[in-house]
Design an enzyme around this catalytic site. Structure first.
Site, PDB file in Angstrom:
ATOM      1  N   THR A   1       0.820  -1.214   0.000  1.00 46.17           N
ATOM      2  CA  THR A   1       0.000   0.000   0.000  1.00 46.17           C
ATOM      3  C   THR A   1       0.852   1.261   0.000  1.00 46.17           C
ATOM      4  OG1 THR A   1      -1.496   1.299   1.398  1.00 46.17           O
ATOM      5  CG2 THR A   1      -0.089  -0.245   2.527  1.00 46.17           C
TER       6      THR A   1
ATOM      7  N   TYR B   1      -1.660   0.171  10.266  1.00 44.94           N
ATOM      8  CA  TYR B   1      -1.985  -0.472   8.984  1.00 44.94           C
ATOM      9  C   TYR B   1      -0.775  -0.404   8.038  1.00 44.94           C
ATOM     10  CZ  TYR B   1      -3.656  -0.972   4.239  1.00 44.94           C
ATOM     11  OH  TYR B   1      -3.770  -1.344   2.925  1.00 44.94           O
TER      12      TYR B   1
END
Ligand code: UDP
Length: 332
Positions: free
Chosen positions: A116, A140
């Site tokens: 990501t 995250y």
């Protein structure tokens, strides 16, 4: 090839599975259905299993004779990761470690990882290359960066194990045949939330911050259509199948849209002038996050076909209407 796809019942994984099926690959999906759906698996066989279940993982991998593993299964909600960091480190990192160990034991040498842009945190300049430093600002992003570091070290130690890590920017849109799409009731992403507001499922759309240092004061993101993202995975798989070495690629178009631009486009596509409320900034949002995707283009020959915000939103809109209808009275 025979390919194990973790998270193959989820939003991005299910589009991958459909494409792999079209290309004639044999697919086994490994998914605990925590946010995915059995109906979304359009090709191959589904094993309902958890990545924490090491014996099951080992059995499936050892018996499967897989050529490659594609690892999509993960938690993705940034603010939840701040509130419940251990949940993210366990599912996104520890379970990825289980998977890589099981690959090692089963002799699987090719691995594709869903990473990501959140690994970059708040980059100094808006456009980031793959050489921009890891600087995640939430669990995250950190949990994904940790998997990347593990894969790097492992591939250095085991010379015939190679991986491709794909750093996704803002993935949106849906299957053109409207069979699958984003199917989470708790979706938080801008385009999905805007569409649900257009459908009247939400009263209003909040714009999180209008005082950023951008032209209209709202954050800028690089929105990529899911089909173009999937083609990046197809290229990555070909690269590894051809004996290519471990690589990391940004996946985005290289230009962005502000929140206000996206909202205006959603209103145009849907024809609905839904209520919008400007609120405070959301914690942890970088003002601008845009991919430098020249490496993906030059090294893997990736050429996007849907670099068009209107098209992205149109496909998402068709899907959202179908999805909400399928929920009936239980709709969000
Ligand atoms: N955003 C917003 N309202 C929403 C959802 C998102 O203003 O209801 C903004 C968010 O603050 C960010 C951009 O839209 O600037 C994209 O956010 P999203 O959650 O879609 O993806 P992210 O960039 O966080 O991965």
């Amino acid at each position: 090839m025979k390919i194990l796809v973790t998270g193959g019942a989820g939003y991005i994984g299910s589009h991958m599975v459909a494409r792999l099926g079209e290309l004639g690959h044999e697919v086994v999906v490994y998914d605990n259905l925590s946010s995915g759906h059995e109906w979304a698996v359009l090709s191959g066989r589904l094993v309902v299993g958890d990545l924490a279940d090491r014996p099951l993982l080992k059995t499936v991998l050892s018996a499967g004779n897989f050529d490659a593993v594609m690892h999509f299964a993960a938690f993705i909600v940034v603010d939840e990761s701040v509130r419940e960091p251990l949940k993210y480190y366990r599912n996104n990192f520890a379970n990825a470690l289980n998977l890589v160990e099981a690959c090692h034991e089963a002799g699987v040498k090719k691995f594709i990882f869903s990473s990501t842009a959140a690994v970059y945190g708040m980059p100094e300049s808006g456009q980031v290359t793959e050489n921009s430093p890891f600087a995640a600002i939430n669990p995250y992003g950190e949990s994904k960066a940790m998997v990347e570091k593990m894969l790097k070290d492992f591939s250095s130690a085991v010379s015939d194990f190679n991986y491709v890590s794909l750093r996704y920017f803002n993935v949106a849109g849906a299957d053109e045949q409207v069979r699958i799409g984003q199917a989470r009731r708790d979706a938080t992403h801008l385009i999905t939330v805007s569409l649900r507001t257009a459908l009247g499922k939400r009263q209003e759309l909040n714009i999180f911050g209008t005082d950023y240092d951008t032209d209209d004061g709202t954050c800028i993101r690089d929105y990529i259509h899911i089909q173009d993202l999937i083609e990046a995975h197809v290229r990555a798989l070909d690269h590894l199948a051809d004996g290519g070495d471990s690589r990391v690629f940004n996946c985005g178009y290289g230009h962005g849209y502000s929140v206000k631009e996206v909202v205006a486009k959603v209103k145009k596509v849907t024809g609905v002038d839904f209520p919008v409320v400007e609120t405070d900034r959301r914690a942890g949002d970088p003002p601008v996050l845009i991919a430098d995707s020249s490496r993906l283009r030059s090294e893997l020959g990736w050429e996007p076909k849907h670099d068009d915000l209107g098209f992205i939103i149109k496909t998402a809109w068709k899907w959202e209407k179908k999805y909400q209808k399928s929920l009936g009275d239980n709709a969000e």
